[in-house]
Design a protein around this motif. Structure first.
Motif, PDB file in Angstrom:
ATOM      1  N   UNK A  74       9.032 -50.697   6.319  1.00 23.40           N
ATOM      2  CA  UNK A  74       9.259 -49.321   6.719  1.00 23.40           C
ATOM      3  C   UNK A  74      10.755 -49.048   6.673  1.00 23.40           C
ATOM      4  N   UNK A  75      11.135 -47.793   6.774  1.00 22.28           N
ATOM      5  CA  UNK A  75      12.546 -47.451   6.760  1.00 22.28           C
ATOM      6  C   UNK A  75      13.303 -48.177   7.860  1.00 22.28           C
ATOM      7  N   UNK A  76      14.420 -48.800   7.496  1.00 25.40           N
ATOM      8  CA  UNK A  76      15.240 -49.538   8.442  1.00 25.40           C
ATOM      9  C   UNK A  76      14.871 -50.999   8.600  1.00 25.40           C
ATOM     10  N   UNK A  77      13.751 -51.450   8.025  1.00 25.92           N
ATOM     11  CA  UNK A  77      13.361 -52.861   8.137  1.00 25.92           C
ATOM     12  C   UNK A  77      14.345 -53.754   7.388  1.00 25.92           C
ATOM     13  N   UNK A  78      14.539 -54.954   7.920  1.00 24.81           N
ATOM     14  CA  UNK A  78      15.449 -55.939   7.318  1.00 24.81           C
ATOM     15  C   UNK A  78      14.754 -57.294   7.365  1.00 24.81           C
ATOM     16  N   UNK A 108      16.756 -46.428   3.902  1.00 24.53           N
ATOM     17  CA  UNK A 108      16.859 -47.756   3.270  1.00 24.53           C
ATOM     18  C   UNK A 108      16.168 -48.865   4.068  1.00 24.53           C
ATOM     19  N   UNK A 109      15.655 -49.840   3.337  1.00 17.54           N
ATOM     20  CA  UNK A 109      15.147 -51.089   3.906  1.00 17.54           C
ATOM     21  C   UNK A 109      15.627 -52.238   3.034  1.00 17.54           C
ATOM     22  N   UNK A 110      15.541 -53.457   3.578  1.00 21.02           N
ATOM     23  CA  UNK A 110      16.079 -54.630   2.873  1.00 21.02           C
ATOM     24  C   UNK A 110      15.099 -55.793   2.934  1.00 21.02           C
ATOM     25  N   UNK A 111      15.124 -56.581   1.855  1.00 25.24           N
ATOM     26  CA  UNK A 111      14.394 -57.846   1.794  1.00 25.24           C
ATOM     27  C   UNK A 111      15.339 -58.844   1.142  1.00 25.24           C
ATOM     28  N   UNK A 112      15.516 -60.016   1.771  1.00 26.47           N
ATOM     29  CA  UNK A 112      16.452 -60.987   1.188  1.00 26.47           C
ATOM     30  C   UNK A 112      15.938 -62.406   1.351  1.00 26.47           C
TER      31      UNK A 112
END
Length: 286
Positions: A74-78, A108-112
């Motif tokens: 979702x929006x803001x997820x990291x 924005x959201x992020x996956x790393x």
């Protein structure tokens, strides 16, 4: 030493520039203990829980599945995954289910993924499909640092949009470095009009890849024979022509290669890149 060093970092830390705590990452560490490998850290994050699974008879080869325990993205997820592979050990990570970045009005959201590979170790990342739905805005980062003799194999399938919709904004950065510097540095920017630019996707919406670094994989597997067309299948074949795909192999300047398939149908592109991934996996573990 690996256990205490890794577990000492499990508390959330402020994210740079915001002062807000970042979600707890998922951490996995494996090490060699005599003639066997063992998990030294299996640390559940906010979004994903690592679960050991069977499937290998090699005592130095461990497998783990990443199980979703929290709705994402979702929006803001990291979502952050941190992996350490000790010298002489093979770790295989499996994503049993795909992920969807949902409509977040372009928040924005992020996956790393950050992985450290020790000498003569191996990491196999068997990733599932990642769907960027309309209205999503995702940054994906895959960072691999390989010590001498280490090897990595990564499977990734990026899907722009669910069925019948345009994709969201997606930027995927992959960087692999070894003792002598960068092996691969790819910044795939599929945001805005760039996704339709010449030399990027064209009319495709699926990017399926198998990436090998640290060694030069062998020959491309021979495609399975196709059934003889029938009158009944002719119409279906014609209708599906736009969704067809073909895998391409790109050898890197340093030891490594990328196999990539573009298409309009996820099952076709993923099947072709998956065949290459399977062949390279067999070579890596053989």
């Amino acid at each position: 030493m690996t256990r205490s060093r890794t577990l000492s970092l499990t508390a959330t830390k402020p994210s740079s520039g915001t002062g807000m705590p970042r979600p707890r990452p998922t951490r996995i560490s494996v090490e060699r203990a005599g003639d066997r490998a063992r998990f030294s850290v299996l640390d559940q994050g906010l979004y994903l829980a690592p679960r050991p699974v069977n499937g290998t008879t090699d005592p130095l080869h461990l497998r783990v599945a990443l199980i979703g325990i929290h709705m994402m993205l979702l929006g803001g997820d990291d979502v952050r995954i941190e992996i350490t592979v000790g010298p002489g050990v093979t770790l295989e990570v499996v994503e049993p289910a795909g992920q969807v970045a949902y409509d977040a009005d372009l928040v924005p959201s992020r996956w790393s993924l950050d992985a450290e590979l020790g000498e003569d170790s191996s990491l196999i990342w068997d990733g599932a499909s990642f769907v960027a739905a309309a209205g999503s805005n995702v940054q994906r980062h895959t960072r691999l640092h390989l010590a001498a003799g280490a090897r990595a194999l990564v499977r990734e399938t990026l899907v722009l949009g669910r069925s019948g919709e345009h994709g969201g904004m997606l930027r995927s950065v992959t960087r692999a470095a070894g003792p002598d510097g960068d092996i691969l540095y790819e910044d795939l920017d599929l945001t805005g009009a760039r996704e339709r630019a010449v030399g990027i996707l064209g009319d495709a919406k699926i990017v399926a890849s198998a990436t090998a670094v640290g060694w030069r994989p062998g020959a491309q597997p021979v495609p399975a024979p196709q059934p003889v067309p029938t009158a009944e299948s002719a119409g279906a074949d014609a209708a599906g022509a736009r969704g067809s795909s073909r895998v391409r192999r790109f050898d890197l300047a340093a030891p490594g290669a990328v196999a990539r398939s573009l298409g309009a149908q996820a099952h076709a592109a993923d099947r072709e890149a998956g065949a290459m991934f399977a062949a390279w996996r067999a070579e890596l573990t053989g």
